[in-house]
Design a protein around this motif. Structure first.
Motif, short mmCIF file in Angstrom:
data_model
loop_
_atom_site.label_atom_id
_atom_site.label_comp_id
_atom_site.label_asym_id
_atom_site.label_seq_id
_atom_site.Cartn_x
_atom_site.Cartn_y
_atom_site.Cartn_z
N ALA A 1 0.84 -1.21 0.00
CA ALA A 1 0.00 0.00 0.00
C ALA A 1 0.86 1.25 0.00
CB ALA A 1 -0.93 -0.01 1.22
N LYS A 2 1.91 1.25 0.82
CA LYS A 2 2.75 2.44 0.93
C LYS A 2 3.61 2.65 -0.32
CE LYS A 2 2.71 2.40 5.93
NZ LYS A 2 3.25 1.59 7.04
N LEU A 3 3.83 1.58 -1.06
CA LEU A 3 4.54 1.73 -2.34
C LEU A 3 3.62 2.38 -3.38
CD1 LEU A 3 6.30 -1.73 -2.35
CD2 LEU A 3 7.51 0.44 -2.68
N LEU A 4 2.31 2.17 -3.22
CA LEU A 4 1.37 2.69 -4.22
C LEU A 4 1.25 4.21 -4.17
CD1 LEU A 4 -1.62 0.16 -4.08
CD2 LEU A 4 0.29 0.23 -5.69
N ASN A 5 1.37 4.80 -2.99
CA ASN A 5 1.26 6.27 -3.00
C ASN A 5 2.60 6.96 -2.77
OD1 ASN A 5 1.57 6.13 -0.28
ND2 ASN A 5 -0.23 7.35 0.23
N GLY A 6 3.66 6.21 -3.02
CA GLY A 6 4.98 6.83 -3.01
C GLY A 6 5.54 7.10 -1.62
N LEU A 7 4.90 6.56 -0.58
CA LEU A 7 5.49 6.69 0.76
C LEU A 7 6.79 5.90 0.83
CD1 LEU A 7 2.50 6.41 3.27
CD2 LEU A 7 4.12 8.29 3.10
N TYR A 8 6.81 4.75 0.13
CA TYR A 8 8.04 3.98 -0.03
C TYR A 8 8.37 3.89 -1.52
CZ TYR A 8 7.14 2.01 4.68
OH TYR A 8 6.90 1.82 6.01
N ILE A 9 9.64 3.81 -1.81
CA ILE A 9 10.12 3.64 -3.18
C ILE A 9 10.70 2.22 -3.28
CG2 ILE A 9 11.73 4.56 -4.93
CD1 ILE A 9 9.47 6.50 -3.98
N PRO A 10 10.38 1.48 -4.35
CA PRO A 10 10.85 0.09 -4.43
C PRO A 10 12.38 -0.01 -4.31
CG PRO A 10 9.38 0.59 -6.26
CD PRO A 10 9.61 1.88 -5.54
N THR A 11 12.82 -1.08 -3.67
CA THR A 11 14.25 -1.38 -3.63
C THR A 11 14.68 -1.85 -5.02
OG1 THR A 11 13.77 -2.24 -1.41
CG2 THR A 11 15.97 -2.60 -2.24
N ASP A 12 13.78 -2.60 -5.66
CA ASP A 12 13.97 -3.05 -7.04
C ASP A 12 12.65 -2.92 -7.77
OD1 ASP A 12 16.56 -4.06 -7.80
OD2 ASP A 12 16.30 -5.45 -6.11
N GLY A 13 12.72 -2.72 -9.08
CA GLY A 13 11.49 -2.65 -9.87
C GLY A 13 10.87 -1.27 -9.85
N GLU A 14 9.63 -1.21 -10.33
CA GLU A 14 9.02 0.10 -10.56
C GLU A 14 7.52 0.07 -10.26
OE1 GLU A 14 9.45 3.40 -14.12
OE2 GLU A 14 9.05 1.32 -14.69
N VAL A 15 7.02 1.15 -9.66
CA VAL A 15 5.58 1.31 -9.45
C VAL A 15 5.11 2.50 -10.28
CG1 VAL A 15 3.76 1.82 -7.77
CG2 VAL A 15 5.70 0.39 -7.09
N LEU A 16 4.10 2.27 -11.12
CA LEU A 16 3.55 3.36 -11.94
C LEU A 16 2.09 3.59 -11.55
CD1 LEU A 16 4.85 2.08 -15.40
CD2 LEU A 16 5.77 4.04 -14.13
N ILE A 17 1.76 4.84 -11.26
CA ILE A 17 0.38 5.20 -10.97
C ILE A 17 -0.09 6.11 -12.09
CG2 ILE A 17 -1.19 6.34 -9.32
CD1 ILE A 17 0.14 3.77 -8.20
N ASP A 18 -1.06 5.65 -12.86
CA ASP A 18 -1.53 6.40 -14.02
C ASP A 18 -0.34 6.79 -14.91
OD1 ASP A 18 -3.64 7.35 -15.47
OD2 ASP A 18 -3.95 9.18 -14.30
N GLY A 19 0.59 5.87 -15.02
CA GLY A 19 1.75 6.10 -15.89
C GLY A 19 2.91 6.84 -15.23
N LEU A 20 2.70 7.36 -14.00
CA LEU A 20 3.75 8.13 -13.34
C LEU A 20 4.55 7.23 -12.40
CD1 LEU A 20 1.65 11.28 -12.31
CD2 LEU A 20 3.13 11.04 -14.31
N SER A 21 5.86 7.24 -12.55
CA SER A 21 6.70 6.42 -11.68
C SER A 21 6.83 7.07 -10.31
CB SER A 21 8.09 6.26 -12.31
OG SER A 21 8.96 5.70 -11.34
N THR A 22 6.67 6.25 -9.25
CA THR A 22 6.78 6.80 -7.89
C THR A 22 8.22 7.16 -7.56
OG1 THR A 22 7.05 4.58 -6.93
CG2 THR A 22 4.81 5.45 -7.03
N GLU A 23 9.14 6.66 -8.36
CA GLU A 23 10.56 6.89 -8.07
C GLU A 23 10.97 8.35 -8.34
OE1 GLU A 23 14.56 4.24 -8.73
OE2 GLU A 23 12.75 3.87 -9.89
N ASP A 24 10.26 8.98 -9.26
CA ASP A 24 10.60 10.35 -9.65
C ASP A 24 9.94 11.33 -8.67
OD1 ASP A 24 11.02 12.77 -10.84
OD2 ASP A 24 10.47 12.10 -12.86
N ASP A 25 10.75 12.05 -7.90
CA ASP A 25 10.23 13.00 -6.90
C ASP A 25 9.23 13.98 -7.50
OD1 ASP A 25 11.71 11.91 -4.92
OD2 ASP A 25 13.34 13.40 -5.04
N ALA A 26 9.45 14.32 -8.76
CA ALA A 26 8.58 15.30 -9.41
C ALA A 26 7.14 14.79 -9.51
CB ALA A 26 9.11 15.64 -10.81
N ASN A 27 6.93 13.48 -9.37
CA ASN A 27 5.58 12.90 -9.49
C ASN A 27 4.87 12.74 -8.14
OD1 ASN A 27 5.89 12.57 -12.25
ND2 ASN A 27 6.69 10.48 -12.05
#
Ligand code: ADP
Ligand code: MG
Length: 277
Positions: free
Chosen positions: A51-77
Motif C-alpha cells: 500500500a505504501k509503495l502505491l502512494n509513493g510513501l516507499y520507493i521500491p528497492t527493485d522494480g518500478e511502481v507506476l500510478i496512471d503512468g507516473l513512476s513513484t521513483e521520480d520525486d517530481a511525481n
C-alpha cells in the motif's frame, strides 16, 4: 496502460548493518481503473508495504511502481501521485488533524492551495458521500470508530482521488461500522473510484471483484473471490473461508447442492430453498 502497475517490485526494510527484512519479492501486478480489489494475506505478508509503495510513501528497492503512468521513483511525481491515491489506515484515532470535522476534511485541499469556493464544495460533497453531513460542526473526539473512519474517507475524497486504499480500515470496528465502510467503498467504486481494500476478513474480500492474496511477500493467488475461495490454498496463506462458504460446504457434505462456490448469504439461502422445495 493500467491505472496501477507494479513491475518486478521488491522492497526491503533495512533493519541493521548488513541485515534487512525482505517484505516484498518480485511482485508484478496491474490494476485497471474501476476495479474493486481486496488485498489479503496474513500478518506480515507485505500488504501495508505494498500500500505504501502505491502512494509513493516507499520507493521500491527493485522494480518500478507506476500510478496512471507516473513512476513513484521520480520525486517530481510525488505530489500528483499522493493526490491520485488516497489512503485510510487502521486506527480511527490516529487520522484526524483538526478538532472540528469539516476543518479536518478541508485540511488536505487547503494544503495544496485549492480556492476557498472549491474547498467548500469539496467538503460538502465528501461529507455527503460518507453520510456525515449533519456532523460537520461536531468535534471528532465524540464520534464512534466507524464515524471517524467515514471522516477519514471524506478527507481522502476531498482530494478528488482516483484510487482509495483502505489499509485494514475496518479491523477495529464492530460489524455495523464495518458494513457502513464497505457500503461506502462499494458506492464510491460504482462512481468510478478504484478501491483497494486491505483485509484478512474473507467476508469483506467476497464483495470485491478481484482478490489478490499475498504470502511471504509474493502474490500467492489472484482471481475472483469464487476462484480464490475454491482454490483450497486459502488456509496455507493463513486465511479462512467466509462463514457462508464454510456453511455451504458443510451442507454439501449432507447432500445439498449449490451452483459453484457460495460467497454470499443470498446464494446460500437460494441453494437451501431449492432443495427444500
Ligand atoms: P502486513 O501489512 O501484511 O501485515 P507488512 O507490510 O506490514 O505486512 O510487513 C511485511 C514484512 O515487513 C513483515 O515481515 C514485517 O515484520 C516487516 N516490516 C514492516 N514494517 C517494518 C519496518 N518498519 N521495519 C522493519 N521491518 C518491517
Ligand atoms: Mg498491515
Amino acid at each position: 496502460m493500467s491505472l496501477i502497475e507494479l513491475k518486478g517490485v521488491s522492497y526491503s526494510y533495512p533493519v541493521k548493518e548488513g541485515y534487512n527484512v525482505k517484505a516484498l519479492r518480485n511482485v508484478s501486478l496491474a490494476i485497471d481503473k474501476g476495479e474493486f480489489v481486496a488485498l489479503a494475506g496474513m500478518n506480515g505478508s507485505g500488504k501495508s508495504t505494498l500500500a505504501k509503495l502505491l502512494n509513493g510513501l516507499y520507493i521500491p528497492t527493485d522494480g518500478e511502481v507506476l500510478i496512471d503512468g507516473l513512476s513513484t521513483e521520480d520525486d517530481a511525481n510525488t505530489f500528483e501521485i499522493r493526490k491520485k491515491a488516497g489512503m485510510v489506515f487502521q486506527n480511527p484515532d490516529n487520522q484526524m488533524v483538526a478538532t472540528i470535522i469539516e476543518d479536518d476534511i478541508a485540511f488536505g485541499p487547503e494544503n495544496i492551495g485549492i480556492e476557498r469556493e472549491d474547498i467548500i464544495r469539496r467538503v460538502d460533497e465528501a461529507l455527503e458521500a460518507v453520510g456525515m453531513s449533519e456532523f460537520r460542526r461536531r468535534t471528532a473526539s465524540k464520534l464512534s470508530g466507524g464515524q471517524k473512519q467515514r471522516v477519514a474517507i471524506a478527507g481522502v475524497l476531498a482530494m478528488e482521488p482516483q484510487i482509495l486504499i483502505l489499509d485494514e480500515s475496518t479491523s477495529m470496528l464492530d460489524p455495523n461500522g464495518r458494513k457502513e465502510i464497505m457500503d461506502i467503498a462499494l458506492k464510491l467504486n460504482k462512481q468510478g473510484i478504484t478501491v483497494i481494500n486491505i483485509t484478512h476478513n474473507m467476508e469483506e474480500a467476497a464483495i470485491a471483484s478481484r482478490v489478490i492474496v499475498l504470502r511471504k511477500g509474493r502474490i500467492a493467488m489472484d482471481g475472483t473471490p469464487k476462484e480464490v475461495f475454491a482454490s483450497g490454498q486459502l488456509e496455507a496463506c493463513g486465511l479462512t473461508l467466509p462463514p457462508v462458504t464454510q456453511l455451504s460446504r458443510a451442507l454439501m457434505d449432507v447432500g445439498f447442492e449449490f451452483d459453484g462456490v457460495v460467497t454470499s448469504e443470498q446464494e446460500l439461502v437460494e441453494g437451501i430453498c431449492r432443495v427444500l422445495k
